[in-house]
Design a protein around this motif. Structure first.
Motif, PDB file in Angstrom:
ATOM      1  N   GLU A 113       0.931  -1.137   0.290  1.00  0.00           N
ATOM      2  CA  GLU A 113       0.011   0.032  -0.066  1.00  0.00           C
ATOM      3  C   GLU A 113       0.992   1.339  -0.005  1.00  0.00           C
ATOM      4  OE1 GLU A 113      -2.795   1.793   3.366  1.00  0.00           O
ATOM      5  OE2 GLU A 113      -3.196  -0.124   2.852  1.00  0.00           O
TER       6      GLU A 113
ATOM      7  N   MET B 145       1.352   5.188   0.862  1.00  0.00           N
ATOM      8  CA  MET B 145       0.919   6.340   1.647  1.00  0.00           C
ATOM      9  C   MET B 145       1.307   7.451   1.258  1.00  0.00           C
ATOM     10  SD  MET B 145       1.375   4.294   5.174  1.00  0.00           S
ATOM     11  CE  MET B 145       2.455   2.916   4.517  1.00  0.00           C
TER      12      MET B 145
ATOM     13  N   VAL C 135       3.312   9.944  10.517  1.00  0.00           N
ATOM     14  CA  VAL C 135       2.063   9.073   9.706  1.00  0.00           C
ATOM     15  C   VAL C 135       0.789  10.100   9.562  1.00  0.00           C
ATOM     16  CG1 VAL C 135       0.347   7.234  10.425  1.00  0.00           C
ATOM     17  CG2 VAL C 135       2.912   6.966  11.105  1.00  0.00           C
TER      18      VAL C 135
ATOM     19  N   LEU D 150      -4.414   7.101   9.936  1.00  0.00           N
ATOM     20  CA  LEU D 150      -3.904   6.044  10.081  1.00  0.00           C
ATOM     21  C   LEU D 150      -3.355   5.667  11.483  1.00  0.00           C
ATOM     22  CD1 LEU D 150      -1.847   5.695   6.813  1.00  0.00           C
ATOM     23  CD2 LEU D 150      -4.010   4.802   7.261  1.00  0.00           C
ATOM     24  N   THR D 151      -3.412   4.684  12.151  1.00  0.00           N
ATOM     25  CA  THR D 151      -3.241   4.420  13.553  1.00  0.00           C
ATOM     26  C   THR D 151      -2.262   3.280  13.776  1.00  0.00           C
ATOM     27  OG1 THR D 151      -5.081   2.818  13.822  1.00  0.00           O
ATOM     28  CG2 THR D 151      -5.416   5.199  14.326  1.00  0.00           C
TER      29      THR D 151
ATOM     30  N   ASN E 121      -4.059   0.263  12.094  1.00  0.00           N
ATOM     31  CA  ASN E 121      -4.448   0.074  10.778  1.00  0.00           C
ATOM     32  C   ASN E 121      -3.378   0.189   9.706  1.00  0.00           C
ATOM     33  OD1 ASN E 121      -4.525   2.766  10.481  1.00  0.00           O
ATOM     34  ND2 ASN E 121      -6.735   3.008  10.390  1.00  0.00           N
ATOM     35  N   LEU E 122      -2.329   0.636  10.167  1.00  0.00           N
ATOM     36  CA  LEU E 122      -0.870   0.661   9.477  1.00  0.00           C
ATOM     37  C   LEU E 122      -0.321  -0.694   8.860  1.00  0.00           C
ATOM     38  CD1 LEU E 122       1.206   3.301  11.369  1.00  0.00           C
ATOM     39  CD2 LEU E 122       0.387   3.715   9.055  1.00  0.00           C
TER      40      LEU E 122
END
Length: 194
Positions: A86, A88, A108, A112-113, A116-117
């Motif tokens: 993915e 980012m 980040v 996003l946490t 869920n990263l």
């Protein structure tokens, strides 16, 4: 000769246009949010929001070596070298601690946490939650180097001492521009305050 000058002029025009475009585009990148609490002559005291960072520790205290290696690792992660392949968004600034072993950090993107990263392919990449904190910052332009970092760190220390502001030993250098931006470059030395 006339054709040569026209070609050189056109290339110069395209180059300057591209640099202006890059500069305006980088102003739209998500950044590490802060409020200026006090402006002093030569530096600011800021309150930074609690934020999440991706980090990698590097086995050097040399800026150029650390920035190249660190950017390759963290850039690889955000551009798809992760469990979900993915991509980012890039954020700003790129932060590097000023220590015997530097640590590079990317903010980040919001939303996003840790939960869920995507999992990094590189096991040296860690996630770090940084609480809200107060920092002093001094800004300098151009390309960062070990000599400039040392100079502005010393200036910041002198200014803090002059204003009786207590600070920690946690200094970092922040770089706000991608490598292809040659003009309008912004860097800062920051230190966490007691």
């Amino acid at each position: 000769m006339k054709t040569f000058l026209i070609i050189i002029g056109a290339l110069l025009f395209l180059f300057v246009g591209a640099q202006i475009y890059f500069y305006k585009s980088s102003n739209n990148i998500e950044g590490y949010q802060y409020d200026v609490l006090t402006s002093f002559e030569g530096f600011e005291v800021r309150k930074y929001e609690a934020s999440l960072f991706t980090t990698v520790k590097l086995d050097t205290d040399k800026y150029k070596q650390a920035s190249g290696k660190g950017f390759s690792i963290l850039g690889g992660y955000i551009f798809g070298k992760n469990g979900r392949q993915e991509r980012m968004s890039m954020t700003s600034p790129v932060a590097m601690t000023l220590a015997d072993k530097m640590t590079m950090s990317f903010l980040v993107p919001q939303g996003l946490t840790k939960k869920n990263l995507p999992k990094p392919d590189n096991i040296n990449i860690k996630f770090l939650e940084v609480p809200e904190k107060k920092m002093a910052a001094i800004t300098f332009s151009g390309w960062a180097s070990d000599a400039k970092i040392k100079k502005y760190k010393e200036q910041l220390i002198q200014l803090l001492d002059k204003n009786n502001i207590k600070y920690t030993s946690n200094f970092s250098v922040l770089g706000y521009n991608p490598p292809y931006e040659l003009f309008f470059r912004r860097n800062e030395i920051v230190v966490e305050l007691d």
